[in-house]
Design a protein around this motif. Structure first.
Motif, PDB file in Angstrom:
ATOM      1  N   GLU A 105       0.846  -1.189   0.000  1.00  0.00           N
ATOM      2  CA  GLU A 105       0.000   0.000   0.000  1.00  0.00           C
ATOM      3  C   GLU A 105       0.880   1.236   0.000  1.00  0.00           C
ATOM      4  OE1 GLU A 105      -3.345   2.272   2.746  1.00  0.00           O
ATOM      5  OE2 GLU A 105      -2.512   0.369   3.421  1.00  0.00           O
ATOM      6  N   TYR A 106       0.575   2.175  -0.899  1.00  0.00           N
ATOM      7  CA  TYR A 106       1.292   3.443  -0.914  1.00  0.00           C
ATOM      8  C   TYR A 106       0.666   4.327   0.150  1.00  0.00           C
ATOM      9  CZ  TYR A 106       3.758   7.479  -2.732  1.00  0.00           C
ATOM     10  OH  TYR A 106       4.597   8.559  -2.871  1.00  0.00           O
ATOM     11  N   GLN A 135      -4.395   2.727  -7.669  1.00  0.00           N
ATOM     12  CA  GLN A 135      -3.075   3.355  -7.754  1.00  0.00           C
ATOM     13  C   GLN A 135      -2.279   3.263  -6.454  1.00  0.00           C
ATOM     14  OE1 GLN A 135      -3.551   7.445  -8.820  1.00  0.00           O
ATOM     15  NE2 GLN A 135      -4.289   8.057  -6.811  1.00  0.00           N
ATOM     16  N   CYS A 136      -2.929   3.008  -5.346  1.00  0.00           N
ATOM     17  CA  CYS A 136      -2.247   2.917  -4.050  1.00  0.00           C
ATOM     18  C   CYS A 136      -2.108   1.484  -3.534  1.00  0.00           C
ATOM     19  CB  CYS A 136      -2.993   3.744  -3.008  1.00  0.00           C
ATOM     20  SG  CYS A 136      -2.980   5.495  -3.346  1.00  0.00           S
TER      21      CYS A 136
END
Length: 87
Positions: free
Chosen positions: A2-3, A40-41
């Motif tokens: 996870e970003y 995206q994350c």
């Protein structure tokens, strides 16, 4: 993966680790190990996907991860291919 706060968090069964990298670079490296980007994350190991419903991925550890509308169709296709190849 996870970003999170400009770092990447790796979540294991009992531990979490953080390091700095770009999510796109990590996704390219981990694609060989059955990881796919659903948002995206988030980068998800397809082996640990229990089910996908709507725009959410349910994992074996009971975590729920969002799937972006933009990536939904491609993620589902890759998950189906992974399941077919695993059988």
């Amino acid at each position: 993966f996870e970003y999170f706060n400009r770092k990447i968090k790796i979540k294991l069964e009992k531990e979490e680790y953080f390091f700095k990298d770009k999510m796109k670079d990590l996704a390219d490296k981990m694609q060989l190990h059955n990881f796919e980007t659903c948002h995206q994350c988030f980068l998800v190991n397809l082996r640990h996907v229990k089910k996908i419903k709507g725009y959410e991925v349910f994992l074996n550890n009971n975590d729920i991860i969002p799937v972006s509308q933009k990536r939904s169709a491609e993620f589902r296709k890759k998950l189906n291919t992974f399941i077919q190849n695993s059988i």
